[in-house]
Design an enzyme around this catalytic site. Structure first.
Site, PDB file in Angstrom:
ATOM      1  CB  SER A  15     -16.047  18.679  20.214  1.00 40.91           C
ATOM      2  OG  SER A  15     -16.608  18.333  21.465  1.00 40.91           O
TER       3      SER A  15
ATOM      4  CE  LYS B 181     -17.887  21.630  19.118  1.00 42.38           C
ATOM      5  NZ  LYS B 181     -18.401  22.597  20.031  1.00 42.38           N
TER       6      LYS B 181
ATOM      7  CG  HIS C  50     -20.820  17.912  19.339  1.00 39.74           C
ATOM      8  ND1 HIS C  50     -20.594  18.776  20.398  1.00 39.74           N
ATOM      9  CD2 HIS C  50     -20.127  16.788  19.632  1.00 39.74           C
ATOM     10  CE1 HIS C  50     -19.812  18.194  21.285  1.00 39.74           C
ATOM     11  NE2 HIS C  50     -19.500  16.994  20.849  1.00 39.74           N
ATOM     12  CG  ASN C  51     -21.794  22.514  21.039  1.00 36.23           C
ATOM     13  OD1 ASN C  51     -21.074  21.587  20.706  1.00 36.23           O
ATOM     14  ND2 ASN C  51     -21.316  23.627  21.528  1.00 36.23           N
TER      15      ASN C  51
ATOM     16  CD  GLU D 166     -21.594  20.190  24.874  1.00 40.31           C
ATOM     17  OE1 GLU D 166     -20.766  19.832  24.028  1.00 40.31           O
ATOM     18  OE2 GLU D 166     -21.581  21.324  25.392  1.00 40.31           O
TER      19      GLU D 166
HETATM   20  C1  6PG Z   1     -17.143  21.117  23.065  1.00 39.70           C
HETATM   21  C2  6PG Z   1     -18.119  22.021  23.773  1.00 39.70           C
HETATM   22  C3  6PG Z   1     -17.743  23.454  23.662  1.00 39.70           C
HETATM   23  C4  6PG Z   1     -18.815  24.411  24.192  1.00 39.70           C
HETATM   24  C5  6PG Z   1     -18.841  24.730  25.617  1.00 39.70           C
HETATM   25  C6  6PG Z   1     -20.186  24.646  26.218  1.00 39.70           C
HETATM   26  O1  6PG Z   1     -17.598  20.424  22.163  1.00 39.70           O
HETATM   27  O2  6PG Z   1     -15.956  21.092  23.411  1.00 39.70           O
HETATM   28  O3  6PG Z   1     -19.357  21.854  23.171  1.00 39.70           O
HETATM   29  O4  6PG Z   1     -17.557  23.737  22.318  1.00 39.70           O
HETATM   30  O5  6PG Z   1     -18.596  25.654  23.690  1.00 39.70           O
HETATM   31  O6  6PG Z   1     -17.914  24.034  26.328  1.00 39.70           O
HETATM   32  O7  6PG Z   1     -21.110  25.451  25.575  1.00 39.70           O
HETATM   33  P1  6PG Z   1     -22.217  26.284  26.371  1.00 39.70           P
HETATM   34  O8  6PG Z   1     -21.501  27.446  27.008  1.00 39.70           O
HETATM   35  O9  6PG Z   1     -23.177  26.746  25.346  1.00 39.70           O
HETATM   36  O10 6PG Z   1     -22.798  25.368  27.376  1.00 39.70           O
END
Ligand code: 6PG
Length: 457
Positions: free
Chosen positions: A116, A170, A173-174, A177
């Site tokens: 990330s 991960k 994490h998302n 996010e």
């Molecule tokens: C990271 C982000 C990355 C992610 C996209 C956004 O941790 O660097 O989470 O891995 O893939 O930047 O994801 P979406 O397209 O699902 O919003």
């Protein structure tokens, strides 16, 4: 780009790296940029594999899904027993488990590894979330520890667990996010349409919020966004960006798996739903005519409301992390990952998208109690949430009166209120299920399951 940046980052720390891309212009550019670093480029797999030291470690940074399998398939004839493949993309954890199993049968070790931090993180220090064959981790540990982000001299990487542990962490994490982004977006709406702040004022507010307890990468970039001018029109870029948020689905997967594991995480669920709703632009336009409701502005002291909003956002942030950590705890049991949640909080403190000051308190909570089932039960965080919950309640009330949608703030409050409610009206749901479907019910005064002839007597 991410691959190239990671190669440069690793080479900066004195490791030799070979980059492979079928596109010769990319490998040429990499060679050119290598300067004094030990980086070589290859355009054929034969050449690439020939340049690697045995046992080999190969990291894939390719789009998720079939491309990962295609690259593995192409690589396999060139690899030998004991070599390691690392999938550094956002693969679904089920795919990772399957790949690990298939590759283990051929004597190849496999890591599913979350990375990330975007382009910048890859270049200067991402948060790295590896999971898979523990014996293989020792080989790559020094490389990852050197190239990961560092916080207080601690690298933002650790071996998380077997199988798909890294990709699962991960994915969560998302999910977090998505939740945090939606919460921030709602505060933006309330300040734009509710308070009437312009982009400069929004910059000032988010800039001020990005200090102390609220500080974090997402607030930092949010403040910067309001300052950016569009080169084509000279307007603020934010005001020419379409109000439709797309997704590559990792946040959605987190919600899907939470449903499968019966773990409630409504803030993240609604964040996914809001991305989907943002995509229904035609219906939204039509509905805004059929179901008109003028949006009112905040009455009274606007500065006071902005202060309440800051406090509500902080409560929402804590609740969002709490939901994500609760999912990790449940998944750790289900998939036998044996996750160390303190370590997860530690490696999220730097490099990644959800890095925030709050993660220090989250880390401390799991250090104090490794089996903490929910962060909201931690003595420190529970006090903090209680100190802010009144403002969250106030903001949710104002949003509802003004007609400004604030679903993730609302869901965060609902999660808090439901989660601390010793009694819930689920007795009625039990009764209804039993009434129409004879599903039986449980009683408060006796063990076992019971059935009643509801329409009799
Ligand atoms: C990271 C982000 C990355 C992610 C996209 C956004 O941790 O660097 O989470 O891995 O893939 O930047 O994801 P979406 O397209 O699902 O919003």
């Amino acid at each position: 780009m991410t691959g190239r940046n990671l190669v440069l980052n690793i080479a900066d720390h004195g490791y030799s790296v070979v980059g492979y891309d079928q596109d010769a212009s990319k490998t040429d550019a990499l060679r050119h940029e290598a300067a004094s670093r030990d980086i070589r480029g290859a355009t054929t797999l034969k050449e690439f594999v020939g340049l690697l030291r045995v046992p080999r470690a190969v990291m894939l940074l390719v789009p998720v899904g079939p491309p990962v399998d295609a690259v593995i398939r192409d690589l396999l004839p060139w690899l030998a027993h004991g070599d390691l493949i690392i999938d550094g993309g956002n693969s679904h954890f089920n795919d990772t488990d399957l790949r690990a199993k298939t590759l283990a049968e051929r004597g190849i070790q496999f890591f599913g590894m979350g990375v990330s931090g975007g382009e910048h993180g890859a270049r200067y220090g991402p948060s790295i979330m590896p999971g898979g064959a523990s014996e293989a981790y020792e080989r790559v540990q020094p490389i990852f520890e050197a190239s990961a982000a560092q916080v207080d001299h601690e690298p933002c990487v650790t071996w998380l667990g077997p199988g798909s542990a890294g990709h699962y962490v991960k994915m969560v994490h998302n999910g977090i996010e998505y939740g945090l982004m939606q919460l921030i977006a709602e505060t933006y709406d309330l300040m734009k349409r509710g308070v009437g702040l312009n982009d400069d004022e929004l910059y000032d507010v988010y800039n001020a919020w990005n200090t102390g307890e609220l500080a974090g990468y997402l607030l930092e970039i949010t403040s910067h966004i309001f300052r950016k001018t569009d080169e084509q029109t000279g307007k603020r870029l934010i005001d020419v960006i379409l109000d439709e948020a797309r997704q590559k689905s990792t946040g959605m997967w987190a919600s899907q798996d939470a449903m499968d594991l019966h773990v409630p995480m409504p803030t993240m669920d609604v964040a996914v739903a809001m991305r989907n709703l943002s995509g229904c632009d035609q219906e939204r336009k039509e509905a805004s005519r059929v179901l008109p409701r003028p949006i009112r502005s905040v009455d009274g002291d606007r500065q006071m409301f902005i202060g309440q909003l800051r406090s509500a956002l902080y409560a929402g942030m804590i609740i969002t992390y709490a939901q994500g950590m609760a999912l990790l705890a449940a998944a750790s049991t289900k998939h036998a990952y044996h996750l160390d949640l303190e370590a997860v909080a530690r490696i999220w403190r730097g490099g990644c998208i959800i890095r925030a000051t709050l993660l220090e308190d989250i880390r401390a909570a799991f250090r104090a109690r490794r089996d903490l089932s929910n962060l909201l039960l931690d003595p420190t965080l529970s006090k903090t949430v209680m100190a802010h919950q009144q403002n969250l309640r106030k903001v949710v009330g104002v949003a509802s009166e003004l007609g400004i949608p604030a679903p993730s703030l609302m869901m965060s409050l609902a999660y808090l209120d439901s989660g601390r409610s010793a009694w819930l009206p689920a007795n009625l749901i039990q009764a209804q299920r039993e009434y129409f479907g004879a599903h039986t019910y449980e009683r408060i005064d006796a063990k076992g399951t019971f059935h009643t002839q509801w329409e009799k007597g």
